[in-house]
Design an enzyme around this catalytic site. Structure first.
Site, mmCIF file in Angstrom:
data_model
loop_
_atom_site.group_PDB
_atom_site.id
_atom_site.type_symbol
_atom_site.label_atom_id
_atom_site.label_comp_id
_atom_site.label_asym_id
_atom_site.label_seq_id
_atom_site.Cartn_x
_atom_site.Cartn_y
_atom_site.Cartn_z
ATOM 1 C CB ILE A 1 -28.219 -23.904 51.474
ATOM 2 C CG1 ILE A 1 -27.848 -23.290 50.121
ATOM 3 C CG2 ILE A 1 -27.819 -22.986 52.624
ATOM 4 C CD1 ILE A 1 -28.628 -22.042 49.769
ATOM 5 C CB ALA B 1 -23.503 -26.675 52.429
ATOM 6 C CD GLU B 2 -26.007 -22.689 58.404
ATOM 7 O OE1 GLU B 2 -26.043 -22.182 59.534
ATOM 8 O OE2 GLU B 2 -26.647 -22.246 57.435
ATOM 9 C CB THR B 3 -25.932 -29.981 58.289
ATOM 10 O OG1 THR B 3 -27.261 -29.443 58.328
ATOM 11 C CG2 THR B 3 -25.829 -31.180 59.212
#
Length: 144
Positions: free
Chosen positions: A58, A61-63
């Protein structure tokens, strides 16, 4: 200031002293509406049962969704923040690297929505995410 014209070296230098550095995240490709990065599967990113931790997936992904949005807006006037994350971990990996690709599916004035796929070195899907990034106008510093 970062932009679509920033080199990978400049982008990766942003990770120094951050969670991204701790997780070993490295940006591999950036173009409008697309970001690719890799992350090692090792003691920094594994859970106690010797597989990649879902939280590390996660974070990856958010990065890349946030970076993808950051280069699409004027960071002098706006901040970008992850607002919502939906992830499904659909495979396990215990060594090597995972590769994440983020594709922009909605570019509004207030929100960007990204689809992210994370795969192992063999191309097998490990995780899929949808991330909403919010674009927040910066407050005038003189009015605080």
């Amino acid at each position: 200031m970062i932009s679509l014209n920033s080199s990978l070296e400049e982008l990766n230098a942003l990770n120094k002293g951050t969670l991204m550095e701790q997780l070993g995240i490295e940006y591999l490709e950036l173009k409008e509406g697309y970001v690719k990065a890799k992350m090692p599967v090792d003691k920094r990113t594994k859970q106690p049962f010797d597989v990649l931790h879902g939280g590390a997936s996660i974070a990856l992904a958010e990065t890349i969704a946030s970076l993808g949005s950051a280069v699409l807006v004027d960071l002098g006037k706006n901040d970008v923040r992850g607002a919502a994350v939906n992830s499904n971990h659909v495979g396990a990996v215990s060594r090597g690297f995972v590769y994440a690709e983020a594709k922009l599916i909605h570019r509004g004035s207030v929100t960007h929505v990204w689809d992210i796929e994370i795969k192992d070195q063999g191309g097998y899907r490990v995780s899929v995410s949808r991330i909403t990034v919010i674009i927040i106008p910066k407050q005038n510093q003189n009015t605080k």
